[in-house]
Scaffold this motif. Structure first.
Motif, PDB file in Angstrom:
ATOM      1  N   ASN A 296      48.363 -41.125  32.871  1.00 44.40           N
ATOM      2  CA  ASN A 296      47.318 -41.294  33.886  1.00 44.40           C
ATOM      3  C   ASN A 296      46.238 -42.276  33.447  1.00 44.40           C
ATOM      4  O   ASN A 296      45.145 -42.282  34.013  1.00 44.40           O
ATOM      5  N   SER A 297      46.535 -43.060  32.431  1.00 50.43           N
ATOM      6  CA  SER A 297      45.610 -44.073  31.894  1.00 50.43           C
ATOM      7  C   SER A 297      44.313 -43.488  31.358  1.00 50.43           C
ATOM      8  O   SER A 297      43.274 -44.142  31.367  1.00 50.43           O
ATOM      9  N   LYS A 298      44.364 -42.252  30.919  1.00 49.88           N
ATOM     10  CA  LYS A 298      43.224 -41.634  30.246  1.00 49.88           C
ATOM     11  C   LYS A 298      43.496 -41.692  28.744  1.00 49.88           C
ATOM     12  O   LYS A 298      43.680 -40.671  28.086  1.00 49.88           O
ATOM     13  N   ASN A 299      43.519 -42.919  28.232  1.00 52.25           N
ATOM     14  CA  ASN A 299      43.913 -43.130  26.842  1.00 52.25           C
ATOM     15  C   ASN A 299      42.978 -42.437  25.860  1.00 52.25           C
ATOM     16  O   ASN A 299      43.430 -41.899  24.844  1.00 52.25           O
ATOM     17  N   ALA A 300      41.686 -42.449  26.111  1.00 54.62           N
ATOM     18  CA  ALA A 300      40.745 -41.829  25.180  1.00 54.62           C
ATOM     19  C   ALA A 300      40.996 -40.331  25.069  1.00 54.62           C
ATOM     20  O   ALA A 300      40.991 -39.763  23.961  1.00 54.62           O
ATOM     21  N   VAL A 301      41.246 -39.680  26.193  1.00 51.41           N
ATOM     22  CA  VAL A 301      41.515 -38.240  26.167  1.00 51.41           C
ATOM     23  C   VAL A 301      42.861 -37.974  25.483  1.00 51.41           C
ATOM     24  O   VAL A 301      42.985 -37.034  24.681  1.00 51.41           O
ATOM     25  N   GLY A 302      43.866 -38.784  25.794  1.00 51.14           N
ATOM     26  CA  GLY A 302      45.175 -38.627  25.156  1.00 51.14           C
ATOM     27  C   GLY A 302      45.088 -38.776  23.650  1.00 51.14           C
ATOM     28  O   GLY A 302      45.658 -37.980  22.898  1.00 51.14           O
TER      29      GLY A 302
ATOM     30  N   SER B 243      50.612 -36.547  29.617  1.00 52.96           N
ATOM     31  CA  SER B 243      50.052 -36.673  30.970  1.00 52.96           C
ATOM     32  C   SER B 243      48.783 -37.516  30.968  1.00 52.96           C
ATOM     33  O   SER B 243      48.564 -38.304  31.894  1.00 52.96           O
ATOM     34  N   ASN B 244      47.948 -37.395  29.949  1.00 52.81           N
ATOM     35  CA  ASN B 244      46.730 -38.205  29.899  1.00 52.81           C
ATOM     36  C   ASN B 244      47.042 -39.682  29.641  1.00 52.81           C
ATOM     37  O   ASN B 244      46.407 -40.557  30.215  1.00 52.81           O
TER      38      ASN B 244
ATOM     39  N   ARG C  46      49.765 -32.375  27.380  1.00 49.59           N
ATOM     40  CA  ARG C  46      48.458 -32.984  27.703  1.00 49.59           C
ATOM     41  C   ARG C  46      48.377 -34.414  27.171  1.00 49.59           C
ATOM     42  O   ARG C  46      47.796 -35.278  27.803  1.00 49.59           O
TER      43      ARG C  46
ATOM     44  N   TYR D 268      43.542 -35.783  21.969  1.00 48.12           N
ATOM     45  CA  TYR D 268      44.523 -34.724  21.702  1.00 48.12           C
ATOM     46  C   TYR D 268      45.358 -35.038  20.464  1.00 48.12           C
ATOM     47  O   TYR D 268      45.685 -34.146  19.675  1.00 48.12           O
TER      48      TYR D 268
END
Length: 181
Positions: free
Chosen positions: A136-142, A132-133, A129, A145
Motif C-alpha cells: 500500500n506504499s506505506k514504506n515507513a510503516v512496513g 500489506s504496508n 503487516r 515492522y
C-alpha cells in the motif's frame, strides 16, 4: 537433550545426525507444510518447533559426542555405568553447546515466524503487516515492522546470552566451592 543423548549413544543415529540432514528435514517439512498453512493456523507453530528442534538437536548431540577421551577413560577406570558417564561427563560438556544452540535458535524462531507468515498462511500477524504496508506504499510503516522484528529477534538473543551468563556463573560458583567434583 534426550534425543541428542540417544543420538550420541547410538552410532548409526549419530552418523545420520549431521547439519545436512537437519537442513533436509527442515526443507522437507517446509514443503509438506506449505499447503497446510493456508487452512491450518497450527502449521506455523509446528514448523517452528521442527526448525528449532533440529538446531538444538545437532548442537547438543555434538556436545555430547565431543568429550575428551581421557575423561571417558577415567570414568571407565572407575567402573562407571553408561548413565554415570552421561551425567558426570557428557552432559556438562554439552551445556555450552546447548547455549550456542539457544543463541542460534532464538533469533531463528523470530525469522521463521515472520517469513512463514509473510509468504503464506492466514494473514493475521505481523508478517502480513509488513507485506500489506509495503504493497500500500506505506514504506515507513512496513520498515518499522521490519525493525520491530529485528529488535524482537535481538531481544531473544540477549535473553539467551543472559541465561548463559547466569548458568555459567552458577556453575563457576558451584565448582569454586568444591562441589563440582
Amino acid at each position: 537433550v534426550a534425543h541428542a543423548g540417544f543420538a550420541a549413544a547410538h552410532r548409526r543415529v549419530d552418523d545420520l545426525d549431521s547439519p545436512r540432514l537437519a537442513e533436509f528435514g527442515q526443507a522437507a517439512h517446509g514443503l509438506r507444510q506449505h499447503r497446510a498453512m493456508d487452512r491450518d493456523d497450527g502449521a506455523r507453530p509446528r514448523g517452528l518447533v521442527v526448525v528449532v528442534f533440529f538446531v538444538v538437536l545437532v548442537n547438543v548431540a555434538k556436545g555430547l559426542r565431543q568429550v575428551a577421551p581421557v575423561h571417558a577413560e577415567l570414568m571407565r577406570s572407575y567402573a562407571a555405568s553408561g548413565w554415570q558417564v552421561m551425567r558426570k561427563v557428557r552432559v556438562p560438556n554439552a551445556v555450552p553447546y546447548l547455549f550456542t544452540a539457544l543463541r542460534i535458535a532464538a533469533p531463528l524462531s523470530v525469522i521463521y515466524a515472520y517469513v512463514s507468515e509473510y509468504f503464506g498462511g492466514a494473514q493475521n500477524g505481523l508478517g502480513s503487516r509488513i507485506s500489506s504496508n509495503i504493497a500500500n506504499s506505506k514504506n515507513a510503516v512496513g520498515w518499522a515492522y521490519v525493525v520491530g522484528a529485528c529488535l524482537l529477534g535481538l531481544g531473544f538473543y540477549v535473553i539467551s546470552v543472559v541465561l548463559e551468563a547466569l548458568a555459567s556463573r552458577r556453575t563457576a560458583a558451584h565448582d569454586r566451592l568444591g562441589a563440582g567434583a
